[in-house]
Design a protein around this motif. Structure first.
Motif, short mmCIF file in Angstrom:
data_model
loop_
_atom_site.label_atom_id
_atom_site.label_comp_id
_atom_site.label_asym_id
_atom_site.label_seq_id
_atom_site.Cartn_x
_atom_site.Cartn_y
_atom_site.Cartn_z
N LEU A 225 63.06 43.81 115.54
CA LEU A 225 61.70 43.69 114.95
C LEU A 225 60.64 45.29 115.38
O LEU A 225 60.16 45.54 114.25
CB LEU A 225 61.48 42.93 115.36
CG LEU A 225 59.40 42.60 114.62
CD1 LEU A 225 59.70 42.24 113.67
CD2 LEU A 225 59.09 40.80 115.40
N ALA A 226 60.99 45.17 116.32
CA ALA A 226 60.32 46.94 117.08
C ALA A 226 60.81 47.96 116.03
O ALA A 226 59.46 49.01 115.74
CB ALA A 226 60.43 47.43 118.19
N ALA A 227 61.64 48.03 115.75
CA ALA A 227 62.11 49.30 115.26
C ALA A 227 61.58 49.45 114.06
O ALA A 227 61.20 50.35 113.44
CB ALA A 227 63.94 49.59 114.78
N ALA A 228 61.45 48.46 113.05
CA ALA A 228 61.09 48.10 111.99
C ALA A 228 59.46 48.38 111.56
O ALA A 228 58.72 48.70 111.00
CB ALA A 228 61.31 46.55 110.90
N ILE A 229 58.96 47.66 112.93
CA ILE A 229 57.68 47.89 112.68
C ILE A 229 57.60 49.46 112.83
O ILE A 229 56.28 50.27 111.98
CB ILE A 229 56.67 47.31 114.21
CG1 ILE A 229 56.66 45.45 113.68
CG2 ILE A 229 55.36 47.65 113.82
CD1 ILE A 229 55.94 45.47 112.74
N ALA A 230 57.50 50.10 113.94
CA ALA A 230 58.05 51.69 113.90
C ALA A 230 57.92 52.19 113.12
O ALA A 230 57.51 53.26 113.03
CB ALA A 230 57.94 51.85 115.69
N SER A 231 59.28 52.00 112.00
CA SER A 231 59.25 52.44 111.01
C SER A 231 58.45 52.53 109.79
O SER A 231 57.84 53.55 109.68
CB SER A 231 60.43 52.38 110.09
OG SER A 231 61.80 51.52 110.82
N VAL A 232 57.13 51.77 110.08
CA VAL A 232 56.27 51.70 109.10
C VAL A 232 55.27 52.76 109.46
O VAL A 232 54.77 53.94 108.85
CB VAL A 232 55.65 50.22 108.80
CG1 VAL A 232 54.31 50.97 107.71
CG2 VAL A 232 56.32 49.37 108.18
N ALA A 233 55.11 53.10 110.29
CA ALA A 233 54.22 54.01 111.08
C ALA A 233 54.39 55.50 111.55
O ALA A 233 54.20 56.17 110.91
CB ALA A 233 53.25 53.69 112.40
N TYR A 234 55.53 55.47 111.81
CA TYR A 234 56.14 56.69 111.64
C TYR A 234 56.43 57.08 110.41
O TYR A 234 56.62 58.83 110.27
CB TYR A 234 57.87 56.42 112.12
CG TYR A 234 57.42 56.59 113.70
CD1 TYR A 234 57.15 57.10 114.09
CD2 TYR A 234 58.69 55.81 114.20
CE1 TYR A 234 56.69 57.58 115.59
CE2 TYR A 234 59.40 55.64 115.93
CZ TYR A 234 57.81 56.44 116.19
OH TYR A 234 58.15 56.94 117.87
N SER A 235 56.89 56.46 109.51
CA SER A 235 57.00 57.11 107.62
C SER A 235 55.25 57.33 107.10
O SER A 235 55.72 58.52 106.75
CB SER A 235 57.15 55.65 107.01
OG SER A 235 58.85 55.21 107.34
N ALA A 236 54.21 56.79 107.67
CA ALA A 236 53.01 57.04 106.64
C ALA A 236 52.82 58.41 107.90
O ALA A 236 52.27 59.85 106.99
CB ALA A 236 52.18 56.18 107.50
#
Length: 258
Positions: free
Chosen positions: A154-165
């Protein structure tokens, strides 16, 4: 004899607004991300994580602290931001570098639609190549004891959004987006964000850990940032980076037209 100038009929009150997702832009972005040599890196990093997890499980057996160390240190601290760099910058950077972005901008597609579509694609790619392998590796390491595998995924998925932006924005403002992205991922997130206490509060990794902490068992995950602050910071970075990337893309349009 008097003449009158015809006027266009007013737009209907229920006229649909411009969509925020464009299938053609999405297809071209997916092709750019997964049809080049960068796809080898996207596959290599998750494969390395799973191989390490299998080797550790065979040699040391199931251990919660070892699982947290690998998932938090290598996976969330290094692999996820690196994949974010590849997907985020690769979603638009190559088009700007080779000039093909002019062709895209000449189409009747709103600039925010282009950015949001590319963000969706970059986020999807990052989640698939980071959160899913983290979940698999977590189950291999300790069978999801204390919900560690689910929490880190879940933490990786949440971080994926911020990193992608964040890295998508870098791709619109500099031709050296990959270099700056790697510096951020390897120096700030993997080094300062792990070792320097004050820098942890400004780390996407720590914000994501604050969310995952609520899923894992008590003490299984720790973060230096409280959950309300982490959610606010994640929202500010994601929305702010997406908005400004749209502004930068509009300025690229004006520069190309001039």
């Amino acid at each position: 004899m008097s003449t009158t100038t015809p006027t266009a009929p007013p737009a209907p009150a229920g006229a649909p607004r411009a969509a925020l997702f464009h299938p053609t832009v999405a297809r071209l972005t997916y092709r750019a991300l997964l049809g080049r040599r960068r796809a080898l890196i996207l596959f290599a990093l998750p494969a390395l994580l799973v191989v390490v997890a299998v080797a550790v499980r065979l040699l040391a057996g199931a251990d919660d602290s070892t699982a947290s160390g690998i998932l938090g240190g290598f996976a969330l601290g290094t692999m996820v931001p690196l994949i974010g760099v590849i997907a985020g910058t690769g979603a638009i950077g190559p088009e700007i570098d080779d000039g093909s972005v002019v062709y895209l901008l000449s189409k009747p597609v709103a600039r925010p639609t282009i950015i949001v579509t590319k963000l969706f694609v970059a986020t999807g790619v990052t989640v698939v190549f980071s959160a899913v392998p983290v979940l698999v590796a977590g189950f291999v390491l300790n069978g999801n004891s204390q919900q560690i595998a689910v929490a880190y995924a879940l933490a990786a998925a949440i971080a994926s959004v911020a990193y992608s932006a964040l890295f998508l924005l870098l791709g619109t403002i500099t031709r050296h987006a990959v270099v700056f992205g790697l510096v951020y991922a390897l120096v700030w997130e993997a080094l300062f964000g792990t070792l320097v206490p004050g820098a942890r509060t400004l780390s996407v990794q720590q914000w994501a850990l604050a969310v995952g902490q609520k899923v894992g068992a008590e003490g299984a995950l720790t973060s230096d940032v409280q959950l309300p602050a982490a959610i606010c910071l994640l929202a500010v970075v994601t929305i702010g980076a997406t908005w400004y990337a749209g502004r930068r893309l509009k300025s690229l349009t004006l520069a190309g037209e001039e």
